[in-house]
Design a protein around this motif. Structure first.
Motif, PDB file in Angstrom:
ATOM      1  N   VAL A  92       0.865  -1.186   0.000  1.00 26.54           N
ATOM      2  CA  VAL A  92       0.000   0.000   0.000  1.00 26.54           C
ATOM      3  C   VAL A  92       0.899   1.233   0.000  1.00 26.54           C
ATOM      4  N   ARG A  93       0.808   2.034  -1.058  1.00 29.58           N
ATOM      5  CA  ARG A  93       1.666   3.200  -1.227  1.00 29.58           C
ATOM      6  C   ARG A  93       0.793   4.443  -1.377  1.00 29.58           C
ATOM      7  N   ASP A  94       1.147   5.514  -0.671  1.00 26.59           N
ATOM      8  CA  ASP A  94       0.389   6.757  -0.814  1.00 26.59           C
ATOM      9  C   ASP A  94       1.338   7.938  -0.952  1.00 26.59           C
ATOM     10  N   THR A  95       0.781   9.067  -1.390  1.00 23.12           N
ATOM     11  CA  THR A  95       1.555  10.310  -1.524  1.00 23.12           C
ATOM     12  C   THR A  95       1.122  11.296  -0.444  1.00 23.12           C
ATOM     13  N   GLY A  96       0.852  10.757   0.746  1.00 22.79           N
ATOM     14  CA  GLY A  96       0.331  11.570   1.841  1.00 22.79           C
ATOM     15  C   GLY A  96       1.390  12.327   2.603  1.00 22.79           C
ATOM     16  N   ILE A  97       1.061  12.648   3.851  1.00 24.60           N
ATOM     17  CA  ILE A  97       1.905  13.541   4.652  1.00 24.60           C
ATOM     18  C   ILE A  97       3.161  12.850   5.157  1.00 24.60           C
ATOM     19  N   GLY A  98       3.171  11.515   5.169  1.00 25.72           N
ATOM     20  CA  GLY A  98       4.359  10.801   5.619  1.00 25.72           C
ATOM     21  C   GLY A  98       4.593  10.935   7.112  1.00 25.72           C
ATOM     22  N   MET A  99       5.697  10.355   7.589  1.00 20.77           N
ATOM     23  CA  MET A  99       6.009  10.352   9.015  1.00 20.77           C
ATOM     24  C   MET A  99       7.506  10.490   9.247  1.00 20.77           C
ATOM     25  N   GLU A 100       7.849  11.081  10.378  1.00 24.05           N
ATOM     26  CA  GLU A 100       9.233  11.123  10.826  1.00 24.05           C
ATOM     27  C   GLU A 100       9.646   9.731  11.318  1.00 24.05           C
ATOM     28  N   LYS A 101      10.964   9.518  11.437  1.00 25.66           N
ATOM     29  CA  LYS A 101      11.479   8.231  11.881  1.00 25.66           C
ATOM     30  C   LYS A 101      10.936   7.871  13.262  1.00 25.66           C
ATOM     31  N   GLU A 102      10.873   8.871  14.156  1.00 25.10           N
ATOM     32  CA  GLU A 102      10.365   8.624  15.501  1.00 25.10           C
ATOM     33  C   GLU A 102       8.897   8.225  15.469  1.00 25.10           C
ATOM     34  N   MET A 111       7.184   4.750  16.773  1.00 26.06           N
ATOM     35  CA  MET A 111       6.046   4.764  17.684  1.00 26.06           C
ATOM     36  C   MET A 111       4.856   4.027  17.080  1.00 26.06           C
ATOM     37  N   TYR A 112       4.696   4.234  15.774  1.00 25.40           N
ATOM     38  CA  TYR A 112       3.565   3.692  15.038  1.00 25.40           C
ATOM     39  C   TYR A 112       3.597   2.175  14.995  1.00 25.40           C
ATOM     40  N   PHE A 113       4.818   1.588  14.986  1.00 27.41           N
ATOM     41  CA  PHE A 113       4.947   0.163  14.781  1.00 27.41           C
ATOM     42  C   PHE A 113       5.523  -0.583  15.978  1.00 27.41           C
ATOM     43  N   ARG A 114       5.484  -0.014  17.149  1.00 27.26           N
ATOM     44  CA  ARG A 114       5.950  -0.778  18.286  1.00 27.26           C
ATOM     45  C   ARG A 114       4.757  -1.456  18.959  1.00 27.26           C
ATOM     46  N   MET A 116      -1.468 -15.018  11.620  1.00 24.88           N
ATOM     47  CA  MET A 116      -1.440 -15.800  10.385  1.00 24.88           C
ATOM     48  C   MET A 116      -0.027 -16.201   9.983  1.00 24.88           C
ATOM     49  N   GLY A 117       0.949 -15.875  10.806  1.00 25.03           N
ATOM     50  CA  GLY A 117       2.334 -16.213  10.484  1.00 25.03           C
ATOM     51  C   GLY A 117       2.968 -15.238   9.518  1.00 25.03           C
ATOM     52  N   GLY A 118       2.377 -14.064   9.336  1.00 24.42           N
ATOM     53  CA  GLY A 118       2.898 -13.059   8.421  1.00 24.42           C
ATOM     54  C   GLY A 118       3.549 -11.905   9.156  1.00 24.42           C
ATOM     55  N   SER A 119       3.749 -10.810   8.430  1.00 24.28           N
ATOM     56  CA  SER A 119       4.410  -9.643   9.014  1.00 24.28           C
ATOM     57  C   SER A 119       3.930  -8.370   8.339  1.00 24.28           C
ATOM     58  N   VAL A 120       4.174  -7.241   9.010  1.00 20.35           N
ATOM     59  CA  VAL A 120       3.841  -5.916   8.484  1.00 20.35           C
ATOM     60  C   VAL A 120       5.070  -5.032   8.664  1.00 20.35           C
ATOM     61  N   SER A 121       5.458  -4.315   7.614  1.00 25.14           N
ATOM     62  CA  SER A 121       6.595  -3.399   7.694  1.00 25.14           C
ATOM     63  C   SER A 121       6.224  -2.084   7.026  1.00 25.14           C
ATOM     64  N   VAL A 122       7.039  -1.046   7.276  1.00 24.23           N
ATOM     65  CA  VAL A 122       6.697   0.298   6.805  1.00 24.23           C
ATOM     66  C   VAL A 122       7.949   1.052   6.389  1.00 24.23           C
ATOM     67  N   GLN A 123       7.751   1.972   5.461  1.00 25.37           N
ATOM     68  CA  GLN A 123       8.791   2.929   5.071  1.00 25.37           C
ATOM     69  C   GLN A 123       8.096   4.257   4.817  1.00 25.37           C
ATOM     70  N   SER A 124       8.601   5.340   5.395  1.00 24.38           N
ATOM     71  CA  SER A 124       7.919   6.622   5.271  1.00 24.38           C
ATOM     72  C   SER A 124       8.907   7.778   5.377  1.00 24.38           C
ATOM     73  N   LEU A 125       8.588   8.862   4.656  1.00 25.32           N
ATOM     74  CA  LEU A 125       9.354  10.100   4.736  1.00 25.32           C
ATOM     75  C   LEU A 125       8.380  11.269   4.838  1.00 25.32           C
ATOM     76  N   PRO A 126       8.670  12.261   5.681  1.00 30.85           N
ATOM     77  CA  PRO A 126       7.770  13.406   5.833  1.00 30.85           C
ATOM     78  C   PRO A 126       7.547  14.126   4.506  1.00 30.85           C
ATOM     79  N   GLY A 127       6.289  14.341   4.170  1.00 34.56           N
ATOM     80  CA  GLY A 127       5.943  15.069   2.960  1.00 34.56           C
ATOM     81  C   GLY A 127       6.028  14.264   1.681  1.00 34.56           C
ATOM     82  N   GLU A 128       6.505  13.027   1.755  1.00 34.13           N
ATOM     83  CA  GLU A 128       6.653  12.212   0.546  1.00 34.13           C
ATOM     84  C   GLU A 128       5.747  10.993   0.521  1.00 34.13           C
TER      85      GLU A 128
END
Length: 710
Positions: A362-372, A376-379, A406-418
């Motif tokens: 799932v890819r979007d061109t939204g507001i993105g997130m800082e590393k912190e 926080m989002y994925f802990r 289900m034996g799967g996983s979820v991961s994320v990559q994000s940059l502010p404004g991108e």
């Protein structure tokens, strides 16, 4: 004396047989008599003939004694472990023995799961999983460090002491962690207080998050109702606003489902369902929902898929839909107007194991997130400042928990404004979809694929041929008409035409029109493959049997053929005619105490040609049925929570009446409760099926069709 020695030697004959190579057993034992020069020569086989029998027996006895000492030492080590466990039992203190080079632990006290929410085995494999401080543990000797409980998010302060062990390897240390959080009061009391605080904090966060998730769609509904009233004379606007209201209601229902699932998971009542389903059909439903949400926000939604051929799989369809819907809804919510949201699904089949590894991106061109924010989002634990970030809602938390189940996983990559990219990885069992009997049973023996993309046409043709269907492919509209004519002359007619809306030399409408004019042929089913939304009026006006959404999936065609053939066999008409015929002329008794719901239900039923009488409580429903002549009512719709007499009691009382139709009349429960125990109660009370509130007329029609078939 020599005789005594011989006697002793004989007594220990069995011991001698296993002591020929005793050097490894006693090597390194300080102060042992076995370190003498004579012993060394004996062990090396030199000078053994010069030793007396008494000396040999003495050495053997010494060896036995040393072995016993080693066993005692081993038992001491084990007893020390038990002692350490006993010392910290009932507390949050921890003791462990670890290597500062490999970071593996030889021992960890058993209460680590209670103290920090991590399993003993996992911690022993790599102590850095407890916390990064263990990478340089010696620097924290005598210092206070905070650790976070991995399951409930509790922050706990520990005073660390590092002790270098005087024996064994030089990299071995013992680490003692004294929990300071319970220094002022008893351990159990402190733990209870902390758990209460954690629960209160979680409840506060949960309510704040739910308030946001509910208020947004409710606010939309409120505004759309006002616009609906102001534009009541404009049919196009009425349809548009009604559609948006429906989508907002769907969003509220999604949130409610998420809350129920969260409750089940937290109480360990959640169970995964293993069922056979079409992945393509599920993705079409998701795409339809998200497309509507994106259009309402003036966004572009793009869906692509690849590597998924036979897409009929085993898994929990509802939970997978829930995960995708939550992630995609979040992407739409945090992407500004004019932005873009993409869903890309790829699969890598493993024919040997019969599984397919799926990646949902799932890819979007939204507001993105800082590393912190990402951290926080994925802990695992609930962040303390979650209320300040609405992205910490139920969707991502639930998605990660369900994926893990289900034996799967979820991961994320994000940059502010991108923007943000989220990956969901699952592995599902494939089901063989190439069942020849299905297509023959439904009258599909020969079909034509019309597609301007020759590669795609060949792919579909090959898939259908592997399923036992005689399939051909073509890219020309003119050629399509000619081939259908020739097939009719040769009495080898086509049963199904898959017509892509983008073809060469002719508009797809002309192709359909020319085919429909051939009154002398046995008319095939014509499915239009399109990626755009088409209303039923346009479809019927163009002569199309049904719409098959792009991209092509075997499961989607499978379901569509099943629907069309079932409809044409039983009723001789389309799906709309089937629904109409299944409802027209039926008389319903509906027990519903809410006036608005009762009036809405009656209107929905009467629009389909049915008749409906309302009872305001269970006792009234019992009386109306008892006073009616046998066969007067065709079906009973029973609300469960009503005053005077609830639906369970009313249904049971009707079943116990001394009249023939009381035992056979279908009773369908209408309930907002979706927990298994509530649904089981409906069957115990004598009801035949249930419909989940809010009531959907299509759900009622579906249940009625099932009842009529029975």
């Amino acid at each position: 004396m020599i005789g005594d020695g011989v006697q002793k030697c004989t007594a220990t004959e069995k011991e001698v047989s296993v002591e020929k190579n005793v050097e490894p057993a006693v090597k390194g034992v300080t102060g042992s008599a076995m370190e003498t020069k004579e012993t060394a020569s004996f062990l090396s086989g030199e000078g053994i003939e010069q030793m007396s029998l008494e000396d040999i027996c003495a050495l053997i006895e010494e060896n036995i004694r040393l072995k016993q000492e080693l066993r005692i030492r081993d038992n001491d080590i084990l007893s020390h472990d038990q002692v350490f466990d006993s010392i910290v039992s009932g507390t949050l203190h921890l003791i462990l023995v670890m290597s500062v080079t490999t970071f593996a632990a030889e021992f960890v006290t058993a209460n680590i799961d209670t103290a920090l929410g991590i399993g003993r085995k996992e911690a022993m494999e790599d102590v850095r999983r407890i916390g990064h401080v263990f990478e340089k543990i010696e620097l924290f000797n005598g210092k206070e460090v905070a650790f976070v409980h991995r399951k409930n998010g509790a922050r706990r302060q520990f005073l660390i002491y590092v002790i270098h062990l005087p024996y064994g390897r030089s990299d071995r240390v013992a680490v003692v962690l004294l929990c300071r959080s319970n220094a002022a009061r008893g351990d159990l009391e402190e733990m209870m207080i902390q758990q209460t605080q954690d629960a209160n904090r979680a409840a506060g966060y949960f309510l704040a998050s739910m308030s946001h998730d509910f208020r947004v769609p409710i606010n939309s509904i409120s505004g759309l109702v006002m616009l609906l009233m102001k534009n009541s004379n404009n049919p196009a606007k009425v349809m548009e606003y009604a559609h948006r209201i429906g989508m907002a209601c769907q969003e509220i229902l999604t949130t409610v489902d998420q809350i129920l699932d969260m409750s089940r998971i937290e109480t360990s009542d959640a169970e995964l369902v293993t069922e056979e389903f079409g992945l393509g059909i599920m993705l079409e439903e998701i795409s339809s929902i998200i497309s509507s949400l994106a259009r309402a926000q003036d966004q572009k939604f793009v869906f692509t898929a690849g590597g998924i051929e036979h897409d009929i799989v085993l898994g929990d369809r509802g939970r997978i839909m829930e995960m995708l819907r939550g992630i995609l809804s979040n992407a739409v919510k945090f992407t500004p107007p004019g932005g873009r949201v993409e869903l890309t699904v790829s699969g890598v089949p493993d024919e040997k194991n019969g599984t397919v590894a799926l990646i949902f991106e799932v890819r979007d061109t939204g507001i993105g997130m800082e590393k912190e924010q990402v951290q926080m989002y994925f802990r695992d634990e609930i962040p303390e400042d979650a209320e300040s970030d609405p992205r910490q809602g139920t969707g991502i938390w639930l998605t990660r928990r369900l994926a893990a189940m289900m034996g799967g996983s979820v991961s994320v990559q994000s940059l502010p404004g991108e923007g943000t990219i989220i990956w969901i990885r699952l592995q599902l069992k494939m089901v063989n979809s190439g069942v020849t009997d299905f297509w023959k049973h439904h009258g599909i023996c020969r079909m034509m694929v019309v597609n301007n993309n020759l590669q795609e046409a060949a792919r579909i043709r090959n898939l259908m041929e592997s399923a036992g269907v005689d399939a051909t492919s073509i890219s020309s509209g003119y050629g399509t008409v000619k081939m259908i004519e020739q097939a009719s002359i040769a009495e080898n007619e086509y049963d199904l035409i898959l017509l892509d809306e983008d073809i060469q030399d002719m508009d797809w409408r002309e192709v359909v029109s020319n085919i429909r004019k051939m009154s002398w042929i046995r008319m095939p089913h014509i499915f239009l493959m399109t990626s755009r939304q088409m209303y039923d009026e346009e479809r019927r006006g163009a002569g199309i049997s049904h719409i098959l959404p792009k991209p092509f999936y075997v499961s989607a065609l499978h379901k569509l053929v099943e629907q069309v053939c079932e409809t044409s066999t039983e009723y001789g008409g389309g799906e709309e005619e089937e629904s109409s015929q299944s409802m027209a002329g039926l008389r319903f008794l509906a027990a519903e105490d809410n006036t608005i719901n009762a009036d809405m239900l009656r209107d929905l039923l009467e629009v389909t040609g049915a008749r409906c009488e309302i009872a305001r409580n269970g006792r009234a429903a019992l009386a109306m049925f008892s006073n009616s002549r046998p066969g007067f009512y065709d079906m009973i719709l029973m609300d469960l929570q009503m005053p005077v007499m609830d639906g369970y009691a009313a249904a049971a009382a009707i079943r116990n009446l001394d009249r023939e139709d009381a035992k056979t009349i279908p009773i369908i429960a209408m309930t907002a409760n979706t927990f298994e125990e509530d649904l089981n109660r409906t069957f115990e009370a004598g009801m035949d099926a249930h419909i989940t509130k809010p009531i959907d007329i299509r759900a009622i029609q579906s249940q009625i069709r099932r009842m009529l078939k029975k």
